[in-house]
Design a protein around this motif. Structure first.
Motif, PDB file in Angstrom:
ATOM      1  N   PRO A  75      59.155  -5.761 -19.690  1.00 17.80           N
ATOM      2  CA  PRO A  75      57.529  -4.274 -19.095  1.00 17.80           C
ATOM      3  C   PRO A  75      57.305  -3.610 -20.391  1.00 17.80           C
ATOM      4  O   PRO A  75      57.577  -3.307 -21.441  1.00 17.80           O
ATOM      5  N   PHE A  76      55.920  -3.195 -20.402  1.00 22.28           N
ATOM      6  CA  PHE A  76      54.795  -2.564 -21.404  1.00 22.28           C
ATOM      7  C   PHE A  76      54.882  -0.684 -21.299  1.00 22.28           C
ATOM      8  O   PHE A  76      54.564  -0.950 -20.327  1.00 22.28           O
ATOM      9  N   THR A  77      55.426   0.121 -22.190  1.00 23.67           N
ATOM     10  CA  THR A  77      54.899   0.289 -22.433  1.00 23.67           C
ATOM     11  C   THR A  77      53.911   1.213 -22.495  1.00 23.67           C
ATOM     12  O   THR A  77      54.115   0.965 -24.425  1.00 23.67           O
ATOM     13  N   TYR A  78      52.917   2.364 -22.687  1.00 24.53           N
ATOM     14  CA  TYR A  78      51.486   2.619 -23.573  1.00 24.53           C
ATOM     15  C   TYR A  78      51.465   4.438 -22.970  1.00 24.53           C
ATOM     16  O   TYR A  78      51.825   4.616 -22.076  1.00 24.53           O
ATOM     17  N   GLN A  79      50.574   4.848 -23.098  1.00 26.65           N
ATOM     18  CA  GLN A  79      49.873   6.290 -23.327  1.00 26.65           C
ATOM     19  C   GLN A  79      48.672   6.021 -22.869  1.00 26.65           C
ATOM     20  O   GLN A  79      48.202   5.793 -23.129  1.00 26.65           O
ATOM     21  N   ALA A  80      48.811   6.075 -21.521  1.00 27.44           N
ATOM     22  CA  ALA A  80      47.916   6.523 -20.400  1.00 27.44           C
ATOM     23  C   ALA A  80      46.118   6.831 -20.977  1.00 27.44           C
ATOM     24  O   ALA A  80      46.267   8.162 -21.441  1.00 27.44           O
ATOM     25  N   GLY A  81      45.079   6.696 -21.060  1.00 27.68           N
ATOM     26  CA  GLY A  81      43.614   7.266 -21.081  1.00 27.68           C
ATOM     27  C   GLY A  81      43.409   8.208 -22.160  1.00 27.68           C
ATOM     28  O   GLY A  81      42.637   8.697 -22.540  1.00 27.68           O
ATOM     29  N   VAL A  82      43.931   7.719 -24.022  1.00 22.98           N
ATOM     30  CA  VAL A  82      44.118   8.011 -24.682  1.00 22.98           C
ATOM     31  C   VAL A  82      43.516   6.857 -26.061  1.00 22.98           C
ATOM     32  O   VAL A  82      43.820   7.402 -26.807  1.00 22.98           O
ATOM     33  N   GLY A  83      43.300   5.850 -25.882  1.00 23.36           N
ATOM     34  CA  GLY A  83      41.910   4.711 -26.201  1.00 23.36           C
ATOM     35  C   GLY A  83      43.490   3.549 -27.302  1.00 23.36           C
ATOM     36  O   GLY A  83      43.521   3.235 -28.195  1.00 23.36           O
ATOM     37  N   LYS A  84      44.577   4.014 -26.490  1.00 25.56           N
ATOM     38  CA  LYS A  84      45.800   2.901 -27.244  1.00 25.56           C
ATOM     39  C   LYS A  84      46.017   1.947 -27.393  1.00 25.56           C
ATOM     40  O   LYS A  84      46.591   0.779 -27.271  1.00 25.56           O
ATOM     41  N   VAL A  85      44.564   1.309 -25.735  1.00 28.59           N
ATOM     42  CA  VAL A  85      44.838  -0.132 -24.818  1.00 28.59           C
ATOM     43  C   VAL A  85      43.433  -0.047 -25.509  1.00 28.59           C
ATOM     44  O   VAL A  85      42.932   1.136 -24.944  1.00 28.59           O
ATOM     45  N   ILE A  86      43.335  -1.253 -24.537  1.00 27.12           N
ATOM     46  CA  ILE A  86      41.676  -1.968 -24.089  1.00 27.12           C
ATOM     47  C   ILE A  86      41.280  -0.705 -23.216  1.00 27.12           C
ATOM     48  O   ILE A  86      42.088  -0.602 -21.832  1.00 27.12           O
ATOM     49  N   THR A  87      39.946  -0.336 -23.097  1.00 27.05           N
ATOM     50  CA  THR A  87      39.183   0.222 -22.521  1.00 27.05           C
ATOM     51  C   THR A  87      39.249   0.267 -20.733  1.00 27.05           C
ATOM     52  O   THR A  87      39.403   1.149 -19.957  1.00 27.05           O
ATOM     53  N   GLY A  88      38.919  -1.077 -20.598  1.00 30.47           N
ATOM     54  CA  GLY A  88      38.656  -1.563 -19.188  1.00 30.47           C
ATOM     55  C   GLY A  88      40.354  -1.237 -19.181  1.00 30.47           C
ATOM     56  O   GLY A  88      40.370  -0.659 -17.423  1.00 30.47           O
ATOM     57  N   TRP A  89      41.565  -1.352 -19.653  1.00 32.92           N
ATOM     58  CA  TRP A  89      42.324  -1.165 -19.239  1.00 32.92           C
ATOM     59  C   TRP A  89      42.915   0.041 -18.742  1.00 32.92           C
ATOM     60  O   TRP A  89      43.414   0.832 -18.339  1.00 32.92           O
ATOM     61  N   ASP A  90      42.993   0.207 -20.195  1.00 29.18           N
ATOM     62  CA  ASP A  90      43.014   1.744 -19.936  1.00 29.18           C
ATOM     63  C   ASP A  90      42.384   3.256 -19.185  1.00 29.18           C
ATOM     64  O   ASP A  90      43.008   3.644 -18.438  1.00 29.18           O
ATOM     65  N   ASN A  91      41.262   2.665 -18.946  1.00 33.43           N
ATOM     66  CA  ASN A  91      40.357   3.368 -17.854  1.00 33.43           C
ATOM     67  C   ASN A  91      40.398   2.686 -16.214  1.00 33.43           C
ATOM     68  O   ASN A  91      40.948   3.433 -15.334  1.00 33.43           O
ATOM     69  N   GLY A  92      41.099   1.685 -16.612  1.00 30.62           N
ATOM     70  CA  GLY A  92      40.989   0.631 -15.298  1.00 30.62           C
ATOM     71  C   GLY A  92      42.740   1.002 -14.126  1.00 30.62           C
ATOM     72  O   GLY A  92      43.017   0.899 -13.216  1.00 30.62           O
ATOM     73  N   CYS A  93      43.574   1.467 -15.310  1.00 27.05           N
ATOM     74  CA  CYS A  93      45.155   2.253 -14.309  1.00 27.05           C
ATOM     75  C   CYS A  93      44.985   3.623 -14.431  1.00 27.05           C
ATOM     76  O   CYS A  93      45.582   3.922 -13.763  1.00 27.05           O
ATOM     77  N   LEU A  94      44.158   4.378 -14.425  1.00 24.11           N
ATOM     78  CA  LEU A  94      44.111   5.321 -14.321  1.00 24.11           C
ATOM     79  C   LEU A  94      43.268   5.720 -13.248  1.00 24.11           C
ATOM     80  O   LEU A  94      43.340   5.310 -11.512  1.00 24.11           O
TER      81      LEU A  94
END
Length: 142
Positions: A75-94
């Motif tokens: 599984p992949f772990t990231y910090q949401a909504g702060v630009g650490k992944v592509i824009t569509g993913w970052d905002n699409g998961c909020l």
């Protein structure tokens, strides 16, 4: 189908209308999503540490380029909504809840853009489709 043309056109319009009901627009973005399975409890917000299962395919070809469910992946772990992944993913998961599964439809400009990501088989201006399942939010699990 053996039916008059007008009935076929009416059926087509109904199907198009139904399809648009399931795609949710994200304000300010071209990325859309569809909820495949509802979740519950904690939700993803800006700054959350989120762990997900994700499978990505190139929209134009249907070719899978990455999946955390493949052998040897985790599984992949990231910090949401702060630009650490592509824009569509970052905002699409909020706003996703624990256990929720969402399909994201990400246009190139909110993905890897004009350059694409050739090493993963993502062409220049390639749209992306991701299926994302939230497993953990800030240490909280199902």
């Amino acid at each position: 189908l053996a039916m008059p043309l007008q009935q076929k056109l009416s059926l087509l319009l109904v199907l198009v209308a139904l399809a648009s009901v399931f795609a949710v627009d994200i304000p300010g973005l071209k990325t859309t999503y569809e909820v495949v399975k509802e979740g519950s409890g904690a939700t993803v917000s800006k700054g959350s540490t989120v762990t997900v299962h994700a499978t990505g395919t190139v929209k134009q070809t249907g070719k899978k380029f990455w999946s955390t469910k493949d052998s040897g992946q985790q599984p992949f772990t990231y910090q949401a909504g702060v630009g650490k992944v592509i824009t569509g993913w970052d905002n699409g998961c909020l706003g996703m809840a624990l256990g929720e599964i969402r399909k994201l439809d990400i246009p190139a400009e909110e993905g890897y853009g004009k350059r694409g990501f050739p090493a993963w088989g993502i062409p220049a201006d390639g749209g992306l489709l991701f299926e994302i399942e939230v497993l953990k939010i800030d240490g909280k699990e199902l």
